[in-house]
Motif scaffolding. Structure first.
Motif, PDB file in Angstrom:
ATOM      1  N   TYR A  10      29.684  28.728  18.461  1.00  0.00           N
ATOM      2  CA  TYR A  10      30.678  28.559  17.399  1.00  0.00           C
ATOM      3  C   TYR A  10      31.317  29.907  17.108  1.00  0.00           C
ATOM      4  O   TYR A  10      30.635  30.835  16.702  1.00  0.00           O
ATOM      5  CB  TYR A  10      30.036  28.113  16.085  1.00  0.00           C
ATOM      6  CG  TYR A  10      29.055  26.978  16.137  1.00  0.00           C
ATOM      7  CD1 TYR A  10      29.478  25.672  15.943  1.00  0.00           C
ATOM      8  CD2 TYR A  10      27.700  27.232  16.295  1.00  0.00           C
ATOM      9  CE1 TYR A  10      28.561  24.629  15.928  1.00  0.00           C
ATOM     10  CE2 TYR A  10      26.775  26.199  16.284  1.00  0.00           C
ATOM     11  CZ  TYR A  10      27.215  24.894  16.095  1.00  0.00           C
ATOM     12  OH  TYR A  10      26.311  23.884  16.073  1.00  0.00           O
ATOM     13  N   ASP A  11      32.639  30.001  17.293  1.00  0.00           N
ATOM     14  CA  ASP A  11      33.313  31.271  17.019  1.00  0.00           C
ATOM     15  C   ASP A  11      33.961  31.228  15.637  1.00  0.00           C
ATOM     16  O   ASP A  11      34.995  30.596  15.446  1.00  0.00           O
ATOM     17  CB  ASP A  11      34.363  31.559  18.094  1.00  0.00           C
ATOM     18  CG  ASP A  11      34.714  33.033  18.149  1.00  0.00           C
ATOM     19  OD1 ASP A  11      34.396  33.759  17.185  1.00  0.00           O
ATOM     20  OD2 ASP A  11      35.309  33.460  19.156  1.00  0.00           O
ATOM     21  N   GLU A  12      33.331  31.877  14.676  1.00  0.00           N
ATOM     22  CA  GLU A  12      33.817  31.930  13.293  1.00  0.00           C
ATOM     23  C   GLU A  12      34.290  30.560  12.782  1.00  0.00           C
ATOM     24  O   GLU A  12      35.453  30.419  12.387  1.00  0.00           O
ATOM     25  CB  GLU A  12      34.956  32.957  13.175  1.00  0.00           C
ATOM     26  CG  GLU A  12      34.553  34.285  13.773  1.00  0.00           C
ATOM     27  CD  GLU A  12      35.213  35.463  13.091  1.00  0.00           C
ATOM     28  OE1 GLU A  12      35.786  35.281  12.006  1.00  0.00           O
ATOM     29  OE2 GLU A  12      35.125  36.574  13.631  1.00  0.00           O
ATOM     30  N   PRO A  13      33.397  29.596  12.752  1.00  0.00           N
ATOM     31  CA  PRO A  13      33.826  28.244  12.378  1.00  0.00           C
ATOM     32  C   PRO A  13      34.225  28.129  10.911  1.00  0.00           C
ATOM     33  O   PRO A  13      34.903  27.185  10.540  1.00  0.00           O
ATOM     34  CB  PRO A  13      32.593  27.383  12.664  1.00  0.00           C
ATOM     35  CG  PRO A  13      31.445  28.322  12.579  1.00  0.00           C
ATOM     36  CD  PRO A  13      31.952  29.648  13.049  1.00  0.00           C
TER      37      PRO A  13
ATOM     38  N   PHE B 178      36.483  27.204  19.798  1.00  0.00           N
ATOM     39  CA  PHE B 178      37.323  28.381  19.611  1.00  0.00           C
ATOM     40  C   PHE B 178      37.542  28.694  18.134  1.00  0.00           C
ATOM     41  O   PHE B 178      37.572  27.797  17.298  1.00  0.00           O
ATOM     42  CB  PHE B 178      38.681  28.161  20.280  1.00  0.00           C
ATOM     43  CG  PHE B 178      38.616  28.178  21.767  1.00  0.00           C
ATOM     44  CD1 PHE B 178      38.983  29.301  22.471  1.00  0.00           C
ATOM     45  CD2 PHE B 178      38.177  27.063  22.474  1.00  0.00           C
ATOM     46  CE1 PHE B 178      38.918  29.328  23.858  1.00  0.00           C
ATOM     47  CE2 PHE B 178      38.109  27.079  23.850  1.00  0.00           C
ATOM     48  CZ  PHE B 178      38.474  28.214  24.550  1.00  0.00           C
ATOM     49  N   GLN B 179      37.714  29.975  17.902  1.00  0.00           N
ATOM     50  CA  GLN B 179      38.003  30.459  16.552  1.00  0.00           C
ATOM     51  C   GLN B 179      39.202  29.708  15.959  1.00  0.00           C
ATOM     52  O   GLN B 179      39.201  29.342  14.792  1.00  0.00           O
ATOM     53  CB  GLN B 179      38.303  31.954  16.644  1.00  0.00           C
ATOM     54  CG  GLN B 179      38.240  32.692  15.335  1.00  0.00           C
ATOM     55  CD  GLN B 179      38.199  34.197  15.555  1.00  0.00           C
ATOM     56  OE1 GLN B 179      37.842  34.684  16.631  1.00  0.00           O
ATOM     57  NE2 GLN B 179      38.555  34.945  14.543  1.00  0.00           N
ATOM     58  N   SER B 180      40.215  29.452  16.793  1.00  0.00           N
ATOM     59  CA  SER B 180      41.434  28.814  16.292  1.00  0.00           C
ATOM     60  C   SER B 180      41.405  27.294  16.424  1.00  0.00           C
ATOM     61  O   SER B 180      42.331  26.628  16.007  1.00  0.00           O
ATOM     62  CB  SER B 180      42.614  29.335  17.098  1.00  0.00           C
ATOM     63  OG  SER B 180      42.431  28.981  18.450  1.00  0.00           O
TER      64      SER B 180
ATOM     65  N   LYS C 108      32.694  40.193  19.532  1.00  0.00           N
ATOM     66  CA  LYS C 108      31.879  38.975  19.405  1.00  0.00           C
ATOM     67  C   LYS C 108      32.508  37.824  20.199  1.00  0.00           C
ATOM     68  O   LYS C 108      31.816  37.112  20.917  1.00  0.00           O
ATOM     69  CB  LYS C 108      31.729  38.597  17.928  1.00  0.00           C
ATOM     70  CG  LYS C 108      31.120  39.717  17.088  1.00  0.00           C
ATOM     71  CD  LYS C 108      31.007  39.324  15.634  1.00  0.00           C
ATOM     72  CE  LYS C 108      32.345  39.075  14.947  1.00  0.00           C
ATOM     73  NZ  LYS C 108      33.224  40.233  14.776  1.00  0.00           N
ATOM     74  N   SER C 109      33.824  37.689  20.054  1.00  0.00           N
ATOM     75  CA  SER C 109      34.488  36.616  20.815  1.00  0.00           C
ATOM     76  C   SER C 109      34.391  36.882  22.308  1.00  0.00           C
ATOM     77  O   SER C 109      34.139  35.959  23.098  1.00  0.00           O
ATOM     78  CB  SER C 109      35.959  36.502  20.413  1.00  0.00           C
ATOM     79  OG  SER C 109      36.084  36.146  19.059  1.00  0.00           O
ATOM     80  N   VAL C 110      34.588  38.143  22.690  1.00  0.00           N
ATOM     81  CA  VAL C 110      34.484  38.492  24.109  1.00  0.00           C
ATOM     82  C   VAL C 110      33.090  38.133  24.634  1.00  0.00           C
ATOM     83  O   VAL C 110      32.940  37.600  25.734  1.00  0.00           O
ATOM     84  CB  VAL C 110      34.776  39.997  24.327  1.00  0.00           C
ATOM     85  CG1 VAL C 110      34.425  40.417  25.738  1.00  0.00           C
ATOM     86  CG2 VAL C 110      36.235  40.301  24.023  1.00  0.00           C
TER      87      VAL C 110
END
Ligand SMILES: Nc1ncnc2c1ncn2[C@@H]1O[C@H](COP(=O)(O)OP(=O)(O)O)[C@@H](O)[C@H]1O
Ligand SMILES: [Mg+2]
Lengths: 245, 254
Positions: A164-167, A87-89, A43-45
């Motif tokens: 939004y990556d896993e917010p 970003f997720q982080s 998913k992030s990719v």
């Protein structure tokens, strides 16, 4: 509805490892799309590929009727001001303050004066409920606050599409509420968005449509209602997971 | 084993060459971040000032002391100022300063960029529509290229001062005499050649450091390994290339 972003037959491998074989979906203007998939399905990719942070091997990415997958890094800069990735982080710049993190894209891409930038930064901080964090350093913030600063930074240039990556991953219930609220407000303001999440209740609350990725392909693409009533065994694993949580 | 190592090094050399080309292009085109450049000059250059001064001064003291006693047996004390100042300016100051900077700045840059890479800050720079080459690499490399020659020259200068002091205290050589001898021996080409060499070393140090920083992908361990790699590679490259650069400079100016 008008399509703002379209992914056609996207394929992406790292060395020998195939992450995406054939992924196609589209995003309508003003729509918020939920992207689900077990962890490690890419998913992030996929999100990173959309703005050219990763080079795709095959397929097309079309933004406003224009192919963007074959653009050079420099040609992608203006695109990235329109499609923003949180970003997720959080990925905050840890050597500068919260204020400077959010001001960064404004100083880079607008001709606003310092006073106007400061006003805009404060407005963004109000939106993410962090009015008092302006002078803090990223290391002074909790994970949830960092993610919200990251969101504020990615919204600074009023992009067309927010990725939004896993917010909400790793946040406590109160912070999850704040982020859900925030995404819903962006939605109301007419932003389009793609939300990667594991959290089915969150996805239900903020998404118009859901896409499930499995083994490098789109396994499910439909409305939240269709998702809820799906007979598909794999789709059901997501519903079961939810109950387990 | 050696074949794969060779191939690996070939790839690294290729990537470094491309990176250097991108650096050259980004250095002369907009947007250029003056503020970041000054920040780095202060950070890299001024930050290394005191240690360079000390090293230069002490080297000058020791060289004068040793040559003074060594040459005294042949009645060659008069040659001490010339020998000390030429070897300081041409070789010792550039080499010592560069090795020192390789350790201090080379490891610092690769750790800093490496940590940013691991925590996705480098990706964030790209995702915000800006270029890590311009934001991170150009200011650091230019700061190194500007600072290192100046630091080395300062180091040599401090060495000569150290020499003057020791020659006076130990061998009763008048200070004015020492200075005259130094001026008679040194040419502008020595200063120029030394600075040229140092700029080259600065490119080696900062290019390797930035390159390795971007290659760092795994946590704190990766960052630690990267800094060691940079310091070792940079030091060896500096020492080997110094021989050839000195040879070329001697051919050009001697
Ligand atoms: N730069 C990379 N190099 C090699 N493999 C990668 C890289 N980035 C991601 N991967 C691999 O791609 C797969 C998908 O990763 P990711 O997109 O982060 O999954 P997720 O769906 O959990 O976000 C993982 O197996 C990961 O190991
Ligand atoms: Mg992920």
């Amino acid at each position: 509805m008008e399509t703002i972003l379209e992914v056609k037959n996207l394929a992406k491998s790292f060395d020998e490892k195939e992450v995406h074989r054939d992924v196609s979906f589209s995003l309508a203007r003003g729509e918020t799309l939920g992207l689900l998939g077990h962890s490690g399905t890419g998913k992030s990719v996929l999100l990173r590929s959309l703005i050219g942070l990763e080079h795709i091997d095959r397929g097309q990415i079309i933004y406003r009727n224009r192919r963007i997958d074959d653009l050079t890094e420099t040609e992608l800069f203006p695109v990235r001001t329109k499609i923003s990735y949180s970003f997720q982080s959080g990925a905050l710049f840890d050597s500068v303050s919260v204020f400077e993190n959010i001001a960064y894209p404004l100083f880079e891409h607008t001709k606003l004066s310092e006073a106007e930038v400061a006003r805009k930064v404060r407005e963004l901080l109000r939106i993410v409920n962090l009015e008092d964090a302006e002078d803090l350093m990223p290391s002074d913030l909790s994970g949830g606050m960092q993610k919200r600063v990251g969101l504020a930074r990615s919204m600074a240039l009023d992009p067309d599409i927010l990725l939004y990556d896993e917010p909400t991953a790793g946040l406590d219930p109160m912070n999850i509420e704040k982020v859900v609220d925030l995404i819903n407000r962006c939605r109301e303001r007419g932003f389009s968005g793609i939300l990667v999440t594991h959290d089915i209740p969150v996805a239900r609350r903020v998404c118009d449509r859901l896409v499930i990725i499995n083994e490098g392909q789109v396994h499910f693409d439909g409305s939240v209602a269709e998702f809820n009533s799906s007979d598909d065994d794999f789709v059901k694993t997501f519903l079961l997971n939810e109950r387990a949580v | 084993m050696t074949i794969t190592k060779f191939k690996e090094n070939l790839v690294i050399t290729g990537e470094l060459t491309l990176m250097f080309r991108d650096f050259l292009v980004a250095s002369v085109t907009k947007p250029f971040y003056w503020g970041r450049l000054f920040e780095q000059i202060i950070h890299l250059g001024i930050g290394s000032l005191s240690i360079t001064v000390v090293i230069g001064f002490v080297t000058g003291l020791l060289m004068t002391l040793q040559f003074g006693y060594g040459l005294a047996t042949f009645g060659g004390t008069l040659y001490v100022p010339g020998i000390v100042s030429v070897s300081l300016l041409r070789e010792l100051a550039p080499i010592f300063t560069s090795l020192l900077i390789a350790g201090r700045i080379g490891s610092g840059i690769s750790a800093e960029i490496g940590a940013m890479n691991v925590t996705q800050q480098v990706d964030a720079i790209r995702a915000l529509g800006t270029s890590p080459m311009r934001v991170l690499v150009v200011p650091r490399m230019l700061a190194a290229i500007i600072s290192l020659p100046l630091l080395a020259t300062l180091s040599a200068f401090m060495g000569i001062i150290g020499g003057i002091i020791i020659a006076y205290l130990e061998f009763n050589m008048p200070m004015g005499f020492y200075v005259n001898k130094v001026l008679a021996f040194l040419h502008f080409s020595d200063v120029f050649g030394s600075m040229l060499k140092c700029s080259f070393f600065a490119v080696i140090i900062s290019l390797l450091a930035c390159y390795k920083g971007f290659k760092t992908t795994e946590g704190t361990k990766g960052v630690g390994e990267a800094t060691t790699w940079v310091v070792v590679r940079a030091s060896i490259t500096i020492l080997i290339s110094d021989f050839f650069l000195s040879k070329i400079l001697l051919l050009l100016f001697a």
